[in-house]
Design a protein around this motif. Structure first.
Motif, mmCIF file in Angstrom:
data_model
loop_
_atom_site.group_PDB
_atom_site.id
_atom_site.type_symbol
_atom_site.label_atom_id
_atom_site.label_comp_id
_atom_site.label_asym_id
_atom_site.label_seq_id
_atom_site.Cartn_x
_atom_site.Cartn_y
_atom_site.Cartn_z
ATOM 1 N N GLU A 1 0.808 -1.219 0.000
ATOM 2 C CA GLU A 1 0.000 0.000 0.000
ATOM 3 C C GLU A 1 0.842 1.271 0.000
ATOM 4 O OE1 GLU A 1 -3.283 -0.010 -0.378
ATOM 5 O OE2 GLU A 1 -3.067 -2.196 -0.555
ATOM 6 N N VAL A 2 2.143 1.136 0.174
ATOM 7 C CA VAL A 2 2.992 2.320 0.298
ATOM 8 C C VAL A 2 2.970 3.165 -0.974
ATOM 9 C CG1 VAL A 2 5.355 3.148 0.602
ATOM 10 C CG2 VAL A 2 4.481 1.293 2.045
ATOM 11 N N ILE A 3 3.345 2.559 -2.107
ATOM 12 C CA ILE A 3 3.427 3.309 -3.361
ATOM 13 C C ILE A 3 2.065 3.857 -3.782
ATOM 14 C CG2 ILE A 3 4.007 3.191 -5.818
ATOM 15 C CD1 ILE A 3 6.419 3.270 -3.959
ATOM 16 N N PRO A 4 0.996 3.059 -3.772
ATOM 17 C CA PRO A 4 -0.324 3.615 -4.132
ATOM 18 C C PRO A 4 -0.734 4.789 -3.248
ATOM 19 C CG PRO A 4 -0.410 1.231 -4.179
ATOM 20 C CD PRO A 4 0.916 1.592 -3.584
ATOM 21 N N TRP A 5 -0.414 4.709 -1.966
ATOM 22 C CA TRP A 5 -0.771 5.791 -1.050
ATOM 23 C C TRP A 5 -0.028 7.077 -1.419
ATOM 24 C CZ3 TRP A 5 1.841 8.742 2.662
ATOM 25 C CH2 TRP A 5 1.026 9.430 3.557
ATOM 26 N N VAL A 6 1.269 6.956 -1.672
ATOM 27 C CA VAL A 6 2.050 8.124 -2.067
ATOM 28 C C VAL A 6 1.553 8.679 -3.392
ATOM 29 C CG1 VAL A 6 4.341 8.925 -2.741
ATOM 30 C CG2 VAL A 6 4.086 7.395 -0.784
ATOM 31 N N GLN A 7 1.324 7.783 -4.362
ATOM 32 C CA GLN A 7 0.865 8.219 -5.678
ATOM 33 C C GLN A 7 -0.451 8.979 -5.599
ATOM 34 O OE1 GLN A 7 0.802 4.523 -7.850
ATOM 35 N NE2 GLN A 7 2.863 4.824 -8.682
#
Length: 230
Positions: free
Chosen positions: A139-145
């Motif tokens: 979930e890290v990258i989707p959250w940042v994006q």
């Protein structure tokens, strides 16, 4: 060329971390204004920003911090405003009040919509670590994006009627100093699809032609990690 002791004493000092977008915008400003400075790396991975010596400069433990003689400024926005007033060469703000206000708005979009604190990137290590542990690594990258996309969409709308070669006209201004580091990080670190942001993509191309911007890039800093340029 060796410099005299007096010259070194009077030289600006920038405490910086190579991958910090806040530090990057200050490096661009110093380059644009033709100001020589001593680059003092602060290794965030080793916790140097929490050392007693650095906390004397900035009790919050953030980079960048600028030292100009007896004056210490530790917030990137405050640093830029200080440089603008003390070193007026190559102004970062247009004289036109409407364009000046637009620059403030664009800078604030980056600070408030893409970053949770004015001086600390949304993508900082502590936040990413927290999400990784509490929510899950997937979930890290989707959250940042999602946060970057929201902010970039706002910038596209804000600048659509004012942009020239650069964000608010045909001269580089403060808005550009906030926008480019965020674009660079979005592309290099978080694989943001920039095709949905044609205006920002065009600006990114324009910045690639400016030595002041390119010399300030993370990968061109003396403390850049050779094994990690993303």
């Amino acid at each position: 060329m060796a410099e005299s002791g007096e010259s070194n004493k009077n030289k600006l000092k920038l405490y910086s971390y190579w991958r910090s977008s806040c530090s990057q915008r200050v490096r661009i400003a110093l380059n644009l204004k033709g100001l020589e400075y001593e680059y003092i790396p602060v290794n965030l991975l080793k916790g140097e920003h929490l050392s007693p010596d650095f906390l004397k400069l900035n009790p919050l433990g953030y980079v960048p911090a600028l030292v100009d003689g007896e004056i210490v400024i530790s917030d990137s926005f405050a640093i830029l405003m200080y440089l603008e007033e003390k070193y007026p060469q190559h102004p970062l703000l247009p004289s036109d009040l409407q364009k000046k206000a637009l620059n403030y708005q664009a800078a604030n979009v980056v600070c408030s919509s893409i970053q949770p604190l004015p001086t600390q990137p949304l993508q900082n290590m502590a936040v990413l670590k927290y999400i990784n542990e509490k929510v899950g690594p997937d979930e890290v990258i989707p959250w940042v994006q999602s946060h970057i996309n929201k902010g970039f969409a706002a910038l596209e709308k804000l600048l659509k009627d004012s942009a020239g070669k650069y964000a608010t006209g045909d001269e580089v201004s403060m808005a550009d100093l906030f926008i480019e580091p965020q674009i660079h990080g979005a592309i290099k670190r978080f694989n943001v699809d920039m095709t949905q942001f044609p205006l920002l993509s065009r600006l990114h191309e324009a910045y690639s032609e400016l030595p002041a911007f390119q010399n300030a890039m993370p990968e061109n800093q003396p403390d850049a990690s050779p094994s990690s340029v993303t």
